[in-house]
Design a protein around this motif. Structure first.
Motif, short mmCIF file in Angstrom:
data_model
loop_
_atom_site.label_atom_id
_atom_site.label_comp_id
_atom_site.label_asym_id
_atom_site.label_seq_id
_atom_site.Cartn_x
_atom_site.Cartn_y
_atom_site.Cartn_z
N VAL A 1 51.56 -51.87 -81.22
CA VAL A 1 52.87 -51.87 -80.56
C VAL A 1 52.72 -52.17 -79.07
O VAL A 1 53.45 -53.00 -78.50
CB VAL A 1 53.58 -50.51 -80.76
CG1 VAL A 1 54.81 -50.41 -79.86
CG2 VAL A 1 53.98 -50.36 -82.21
N MET A 2 51.75 -51.51 -78.46
CA MET A 2 51.52 -51.75 -77.04
C MET A 2 51.20 -53.20 -76.76
O MET A 2 51.73 -53.82 -75.85
CB MET A 2 50.34 -50.90 -76.53
CG MET A 2 50.63 -49.43 -76.44
SD MET A 2 51.70 -49.08 -75.06
CE MET A 2 52.85 -48.02 -75.84
N CYS A 3 50.30 -53.74 -77.58
CA CYS A 3 49.92 -55.15 -77.38
C CYS A 3 51.13 -56.05 -77.56
O CYS A 3 51.31 -57.01 -76.81
CB CYS A 3 48.84 -55.56 -78.39
SG CYS A 3 47.25 -54.85 -77.99
N CYS B 1 54.23 -55.34 -77.00
CA CYS B 1 55.08 -55.26 -75.81
C CYS B 1 54.52 -56.11 -74.69
O CYS B 1 55.23 -56.89 -74.06
CB CYS B 1 55.19 -53.81 -75.32
SG CYS B 1 56.16 -52.77 -76.38
N GLY B 2 53.24 -55.94 -74.46
CA GLY B 2 52.62 -56.70 -73.37
C GLY B 2 52.74 -58.18 -73.60
O GLY B 2 53.09 -58.94 -72.69
N GLN B 3 52.47 -58.59 -74.82
CA GLN B 3 52.54 -60.03 -75.14
C GLN B 3 53.93 -60.57 -74.90
O GLN B 3 54.11 -61.67 -74.38
CB GLN B 3 52.18 -60.24 -76.61
CG GLN B 3 50.80 -60.78 -76.84
CD GLN B 3 50.68 -61.25 -78.28
OE1 GLN B 3 51.01 -60.52 -79.21
NE2 GLN B 3 50.23 -62.47 -78.45
N GLN C 1 46.00 -46.94 -84.32
CA GLN C 1 45.93 -48.40 -84.42
C GLN C 1 47.32 -49.01 -84.31
O GLN C 1 47.53 -50.01 -83.62
CB GLN C 1 45.29 -48.81 -85.75
CG GLN C 1 43.79 -48.71 -85.75
CD GLN C 1 43.21 -49.00 -87.12
OE1 GLN C 1 43.88 -48.82 -88.14
NE2 GLN C 1 41.96 -49.43 -87.14
N TRP C 2 48.25 -48.35 -85.02
CA TRP C 2 49.62 -48.85 -84.96
C TRP C 2 50.15 -48.81 -83.53
O TRP C 2 50.77 -49.75 -83.03
CB TRP C 2 50.51 -48.01 -85.89
CG TRP C 2 51.96 -48.34 -85.78
CD1 TRP C 2 52.60 -49.40 -86.34
CD2 TRP C 2 52.95 -47.63 -85.03
NE1 TRP C 2 53.94 -49.39 -86.02
CE2 TRP C 2 54.16 -48.31 -85.21
CE3 TRP C 2 52.93 -46.47 -84.24
CZ2 TRP C 2 55.35 -47.87 -84.62
CZ3 TRP C 2 54.11 -46.03 -83.66
CH2 TRP C 2 55.30 -46.74 -83.84
N GLY C 3 49.84 -47.72 -82.83
CA GLY C 3 50.27 -47.58 -81.44
C GLY C 3 49.72 -48.70 -80.58
O GLY C 3 50.42 -49.29 -79.75
N ILE C 4 48.45 -48.99 -80.81
CA ILE C 4 47.83 -50.07 -80.01
C ILE C 4 48.51 -51.39 -80.30
O ILE C 4 48.77 -52.19 -79.40
CB ILE C 4 46.32 -50.16 -80.29
CG1 ILE C 4 45.65 -48.90 -79.74
CG2 ILE C 4 45.72 -51.40 -79.65
CD1 ILE C 4 44.18 -48.83 -80.00
#
Lengths: 152, 261, 199
Positions: free
Chosen positions: B17-19, B21-23, B12-15
């Motif tokens: 972080v990914m979001c 970055c994308g944002q 969940q944490w990884g997701i």
């Protein structure tokens, strides 16, 4: 009033930046002159170039006139084929000049020193300096010295 | 917490972080796209240069001076063992131009101006100024974010130059006046061993990249802060931590690239 | 009357002779062999009269050396051009003596060491100057590396420099004389050499 101090502040900031730039460019660093000027290419084959690197300076009478731009092994003669680029205006190398590899100081970097010969004919572009002397390998001399000391 | 829960939490944490970055990238693209072709309010830009650049000057000047002095002092004591004190100015100049100048300036900027930016924008969110602008059909990205970004990007390299110069003078003070090295040797060795086109300019490129990244992140975290006091505080912390780490990572990558890995 | 086939064989034979004569390594090898032979032959006489060594070196080694070029390279471009013909020939005389005595002294301690020359690799025809590497194996101790720099001229090769363990003769004397030349030119140098040889 606030506008004034903003303008002053920004002006001061930019001036300081400009002064720093000028100071750095002129007093703390050297502009790379060789990039702009026309360079003539010559080559020399050495028996041993240990420690010489590309971008090492080429000097005549101690004055930098160019740099080493390539070092390759000649597959047929097993000598090191060194390509040198010399600044066009300083380029008057007699055909019988000698190229040696010397060290700056005792432990410094290696550079190529060209000792002009006596000929009236000068090397053309792409010419090759025939007389070369190899690097003096310090360890060999020290080894000999130690051996001689032990002998006595 | 057993292993499965832990892995799930990690995922969940990884997701997140990914979001994130994308944002942040979308944010960057949005405010640049909207602002770049339109008229710029130079008064705002200047005001921001004043707030971000000029107000950072004291920090930069003091830090630069001390860093220069420390490098000179440490360098001298080590070089002295080899009898190579004459190389001190070369050591100082190359360290400052290539690494210390860009990186320290960027880190100090993050702490001083980056956190201020995040806090300011975050506060605007808390006091609902940004939604108010949107209601009045003023694009907050154009009016608020972009001028700050532009001034920040301009300020960082200039601050780096000033830091470099001050560090060199600090080193000079220690090397020549304190430690007694010869003044002529000091400057001529430095001049002979520093190439403007490579050493100095590479440092400036680095600081420019740092400026692009740090200001972007500071504005992003402020803009997307949870609009509460705690949220702003969290956003500010995030700016400082993430920007600092990114500066160091990017520095390594750029150094490897520049030195020709 | 040679048949066509025999003619070609003779032609090849002659050309290989020519090639052999033109190789600097072969020339040096022959010189070394002759030198060693002389040393062995006159060993007894040399023990009593070491001055004979100078004669042997003069007869066998000097013809293989281009003294003119060597002297020029030691003095350097500026000073050689400014020198008069008389000064040049004076210097040549002194310098030749210096080279002979250097070599004679080295040979003084010769006692059947093995001397070997390394072959030249690559195309000889492209080069006008070659470095021939040789090794002297003494009875005890490390091998001595001597490099002969030879200049091609008129179908043969002559020595213009030699380096022992990386230290070049021409460079050494050039450094030694540079100071004197700087202060007083050829005149001062000749005066100093005259004084040295008087000792």
């Amino acid at each position: 009033m606030q506008q004034r101090s903003i303008e002053f502040g920004v002006g001061l900031f930019l001036i300081l930046g400009l002064l720093s730039l000028l100071f750095i460019a002129f007093d703390a660093s050297e502009l790379d002159y060789s990039e702009g000027q026309n360079m003539v290419q010559v080559s020399a084959d050495f028996d041993n170039i240990a420690g010489l690197r590309v971008r090492a300076p080429v000097r005549i009478a101690g004055v930098r006139v160019g740099e080493v731009t390539g070092i390759q092994l000649d597959q047929h003669s097993y000598r090191a084929h060194v390509v040198l680029k010399i600044i066009q205006q300083l380029y008057h190398i007699p055909v019988d000049s000698e190229a040696r590899i010397l060290t700056e100081g005792l432990l410094g970097a290696k550079y190529v020193s060209i000792i002009p010969g006596l000929s009236e004919r000068f090397l053309k572009a792409e010419g090759s300096i025939q007389r070369t002397a190899s690097v003096m390998v310090l360890e060999n001399l020290i080894g000999k010295l130690i051996f001689n000391m032990n002998k006595k | 917490m057993n292993a499965v829960t832990a892995i799930v939490a990690f995922g969940q944490w990884g997701i997140i972080v990914m979001c994130g970055c994308g944002q942040s990238v979308l944010f960057l693209e949005k405010f640049i796209r909207r602002s770049i072709l339109n008229r710029c309010r130079w008064r705002d830009v200047f005001a921001q240069v004043y707030l971000l650049g000029t107000h950072s000057l004291p920090v930069i000047l003091v830090a630069g001076g001390f860093i220069g002095m420390v490098v000179a002092l440490q360098g001298f004591h080590t070089l002295q063992k080899f009898g190579a004190e004459a190389q001190l100015s070369q050591l100082l100049a190359l360290s400052v131009f290539r690494e210390l100048g860009p990186v320290m300036t960027a880190l100090l900027y993050v702490g001083r101006a980056g956190s201020a930016l995040t806090a300011e924008i975050g506060l605007m969110q808390v006091t609902e100024q940004i939604p108010a602008m949107e209601v009045m059909a003023i694009d907050p990205l154009r009016r608020v974010i972009f001028p700050r970004y532009l001034s920040g990007v301009i300020s960082v390299p200039i601050l780096t130059l000033i830091f470099d110069a001050v560090a060199l003078w600090g080193g000079y003070y220690i090397a020549v006046i304190w430690l007694g090295l010869d003044v002529g040797t000091f400057w001529s060795n430095m001049k002979a061993s520093v190439l403007f086109n490579t050493d100095v300019l590479n440092g400036l490129y680095k600081s420019f990249i740092f400026g692009l990244v740090v200001n972007w992140l500071a504005l992003y975290h402020g803009y997307t802060a949870i609009p509460t006091a705690a949220g702003v505080g969290l956003a500010t912390t995030r700016t400082v931590v993430i920007s600092s780490l990114l500066i160091l990572m990017l520095d390594f990558m750029m150094t490897a690239f520049m030195l020709g890995v | 009357m040679l048949s066509k086939r025999n003619f070609i064989i003779v032609l090849f034979g002659l050309s290989s002779l020519v090639f052999a004569a033109v190789s600097p390594v072969v020339l040096l090898d022959q010189t070394a062999i002759r030198l060693i032979k002389q040393l062995k032959q006159h060993r007894q006489q040399l023990k009593q009269k070491p001055e004979l060594l100078v004669k042997i070196v003069n007869k066998i080694l000097i013809p293989r050396i281009n003294q003119d070029k060597m002297a020029q390279y030691v003095v350097g471009r500026t000073h050689w051009r400014q020198a008069t013909a008389q000064q040049r020939s004076d210097f040549l005389r002194y310098f030749t003596r210096v080279v002979i005595s250097t070599y004679a002294e080295a040979l003084h301690s010769y006692s059947d060491q093995k001397i070997s020359f390394a072959p030249i690799r690559g195309r000889l025809s492209d080069l006008s100057v070659v470095n021939v590497h040789s090794e002297i194996e003494p009875m005890d101790g490390p091998v001595i590396n001597v490099v002969y720099q030879m200049l091609r001229e008129k179908g043969t090769w002559k020595i213009i420099d030699f380096s022992v363990d990386g230290v070049s003769l021409v460079q050494s004397y050039r450094s030694q004389f540079a100071d004197v030349l700087l202060r007083g030119g050829m005149v001062a140098l000749l005066k100093e050499l005259r004084a040295r040889q008087a000792e």
